[in-house]
Design an enzyme around this catalytic site. Structure first.
Site, mmCIF file in Angstrom:
data_model
loop_
_atom_site.group_PDB
_atom_site.id
_atom_site.type_symbol
_atom_site.label_atom_id
_atom_site.label_comp_id
_atom_site.label_asym_id
_atom_site.label_seq_id
_atom_site.Cartn_x
_atom_site.Cartn_y
_atom_site.Cartn_z
ATOM 1 N N ASP A 124 1.918 -5.043 8.385
ATOM 2 C CA ASP A 124 0.740 -4.173 8.329
ATOM 3 C C ASP A 124 -0.464 -5.104 8.240
ATOM 4 O OD1 ASP A 124 -1.423 -2.588 7.560
ATOM 5 O OD2 ASP A 124 -0.184 -1.231 6.351
ATOM 6 N N TYR B 168 -10.800 0.899 10.856
ATOM 7 C CA TYR B 168 -12.056 1.166 10.132
ATOM 8 C C TYR B 168 -12.433 0.115 9.097
ATOM 9 C CZ TYR B 168 -8.567 3.552 7.145
ATOM 10 O OH TYR B 168 -7.458 3.871 6.405
ATOM 11 N N LYS B 169 -11.606 -0.917 8.947
ATOM 12 C CA LYS B 169 -11.945 -1.941 7.949
ATOM 13 C C LYS B 169 -12.705 -3.076 8.643
ATOM 14 C CE LYS B 169 -7.761 -0.748 5.342
ATOM 15 N NZ LYS B 169 -8.321 -0.028 4.201
ATOM 16 N N PHE C 9 0.844 -1.192 0.000
ATOM 17 C CA PHE C 9 0.000 0.000 0.000
ATOM 18 C C PHE C 9 0.889 1.255 0.000
ATOM 19 C CE2 PHE C 9 -2.845 3.210 1.802
ATOM 20 C CZ PHE C 9 -3.935 3.047 0.978
ATOM 21 N N ARG D 163 -12.597 -4.690 -6.928
ATOM 22 C CA ARG D 163 -12.264 -5.314 -5.640
ATOM 23 C C ARG D 163 -13.531 -5.515 -4.822
ATOM 24 N NH1 ARG D 163 -8.473 -2.432 -1.100
ATOM 25 N NH2 ARG D 163 -10.266 -1.045 -1.026
HETATM 26 C C1 PLP Z 1 -2.316 -1.782 3.857
HETATM 27 C C2 PLP Z 1 -2.794 -0.441 4.280
HETATM 28 N N1 PLP Z 1 -2.074 0.283 5.147
HETATM 29 C C3 PLP Z 1 -2.486 1.512 5.539
HETATM 30 C C4 PLP Z 1 -3.659 2.058 5.065
HETATM 31 C C5 PLP Z 1 -4.172 3.413 5.418
HETATM 32 O O1 PLP Z 1 -3.587 4.013 6.453
HETATM 33 P P1 PLP Z 1 -4.262 5.320 7.105
HETATM 34 O O2 PLP Z 1 -5.378 4.826 7.960
HETATM 35 O O3 PLP Z 1 -3.146 5.913 7.845
HETATM 36 O O4 PLP Z 1 -4.797 6.158 6.015
HETATM 37 C C6 PLP Z 1 -4.422 1.335 4.174
HETATM 38 C C7 PLP Z 1 -5.686 1.936 3.670
HETATM 39 O O5 PLP Z 1 -6.457 1.395 2.977
HETATM 40 C C8 PLP Z 1 -3.987 0.080 3.763
HETATM 41 O O6 PLP Z 1 -4.699 -0.616 2.889
#
Ligand code: PLP
Length: 438
Positions: A209, A238-239, A140, A397
């Site tokens: 991550d 939030y996911k 990401f 997706r």
């Molecule tokens: C793998 C991954 N890391 C980090 C993030 C986003 O990070 P942040 O909440 O800091 O915007 C996402 C967002 O979709 C993501 O898919």
């Protein structure tokens, strides 16, 4: 041929099915909308509106600043809130720890995934005597951008490789392997224990991550085998944790690294007052709090934390019904069914599976590529009430959240996808107008 009533039969036999009622989906259902984007933004739990209203009207409204210390007597919703806002993030961290196979004192809830990655990557860089960070080119972008800046500022080299090239980069030059467990575009999942062991054999530190896996499957950051234990992790609220748009994120460090931080007095780069050992002494010099508490920077967002706790509680509610193992089992069944139905019903219509067919290498999402039409197809599907998303340049997706996604949703979504594709409905120019968020 698998029919809609076969899907309904699977829903009837699904032990997680009752948990759908934890989510406020009536208006979504009324509008005949099928939501396949919980991998991007989870559905709002029914408890959230009540809880946030209580925080606003009672804890903030009546308790005012006293609520930092205690909300006793103010909250109508739950007695566990009575310890006060200042303890809220720690309480949620302990809950998230249960979902990621970690100890309660090893997790901190704060800030965003990006910011937490900045902090844990800084720790890993401070621990390592080598100077190379390796990640996947397809990771990401925020992870890559954070690493790029930190590497530049601290004399590290950031090497981006393809998935297949990873093994050859696990060598004596490698300081830190920084990976996302489930790839955001393809849904491909790493074997966390295997990759961690291989990186450790090379003498490297591993950062995971968990944005696309926390809450969607069992995760064991601490495995019982020291060589397979991860080093650091970050993840998103939030996911699959259903914490609401922009929910606070989490960070985790292995106890051996927490001990190192305590021993050396290591300070994280965002050394704010609430990560200080004694914030209310208001001393002019920074002294890090012991353990993970140092990873806090400033004042916690109480309204967002209240919402996040409701979201995390929806995942914990599955514990009585088989927990994350049952969530994973259903996730595999949903994604298997989606792949099977799309490939049979939409054969010859230009879709190409990019998610691994092997369920063991797949997260809780399915992605298809479509040359030239992916964005417009997603928009046409949304117009037909199926919400998935588009990832540039050519990916459709679809996320499957076992807590609320039903087998009939999978069937209906594929039915509508077939409608959109079969006569080129998506070719209507209105479906190609790009929005800011895709
Ligand atoms: C793998 C991954 N890391 C980090 C993030 C986003 O990070 P942040 O909440 O800091 O915007 C996402 C967002 O979709 C993501 O898919």
């Amino acid at each position: 041929m698998f029919s809609r009533s076969d899907s309904a039969a699977r829903d009837a036999a699904d032990p997680l099915a009752p948990l759908r009622s934890l989510f406020a989906l009536e208006r979504v259902d009324e509008a005949a909308v099928i939501y396949l984007d919980g991998n991007s933004l989870g559905v709002v739990p029914r408890a959230t509106a009540v809880r946030v209203r209580t925080v606003v009207e009672d804890e903030w409204g009546v308790g005012l600043i006293r609520s930092w210390n205690s909300t006793a007597g103010l909250s109508r919703a739950r007695s566990s809130e009575s310890r006060g806002w200042i303890d809220l993030s720690q309480r949620i961290a302990a809950k998230i720890a249960r979902l990621i196979g970690a100890g309660a004192g090893e997790v901190v809830v704060a800030d965003s995934t990006s910011i937490n990655l900045y902090k844990v990557l800084s720790a890993a860089m401070a621990i390592s005597t080598r100077k190379r960070i390796v990640s996947e080119r397809t990771n990401f972008p925020t992870d890559l951008y954070i690493a790029e800046t930190l590497a530049r500022d601290h004399g590290f080299e950031l090497v981006l490789v393809d998935h297949s090239e990873l093994p050859e980069h696990l060598n004596d030059q490698l300081a830190i392997l920084m990976l996302t467990h489930v790839n955001y575009r393809t849904g491909r999942m790493h074997d966390m224990a295997d990759v961690t062991r291989a990186a450790h054999d090379a003498g490297a530190i591993v950062i995971w991550d968990l944005a696309h896996s926390a809450g969607a499957m069992p995760i064991r950051l601490v495995t019982g085998d020291t060589n397979e234990d991860a080093d650091f992790a970050v993840g998103c609220g939030y996911k699959y944790l259903n914490g609401g748009p922009g929910a606070p994120a989490f960070a985790w460090a292995h106890p051996r690294h927490i001990a190192w931080m305590d021993r050396t007095g290591w300070r994280q780069p965002l050394s704010g007052w609430l990560g200080h050992a004694a914030p209310f002494d208001f001393t002019p010099n920074y002294r890090p709090a012991a353990g993970m508490a140092r990873f806090v920077c400033g004042t916690p967002p109480v309204l967002s934390l209240a919402a996040l706790e409701c979201g995390v509680d929806t995942v914990l509610a599955a514990e009585a019904r088989g927990g994350l193992a049952a969530i994973r089992q259903k996730s595999v069944a949903l994604t298997d069914l989606f792949i099977e139905l799309v490939e049979s019903r939409c054969a010859g219509l230009g879709l190409e599976l990019v998610t691994p067919r092997d369920a063991g290498a797949r997260g809780s999402q399915v992605s298809f590529a479509h040359a030239g039409g992916a964005y417009a197809i997603v928009q046409a599907l949304i117009a037909r009430g199926v919400i998935g998303d588009f990832r540039a340049p050519d990916i459709l997706r679809f996320g499957f959240t076992p807590l609320y996604t039903r087998f009939v949703d999978v069937w209906d979504a594929v039915d509508r996808l077939h409608e959109v594709l079969k006569d080129g409905e998506w070719g209507d120019p209105r479906f190609s107008v790009r929005a800011a968020v895709t």
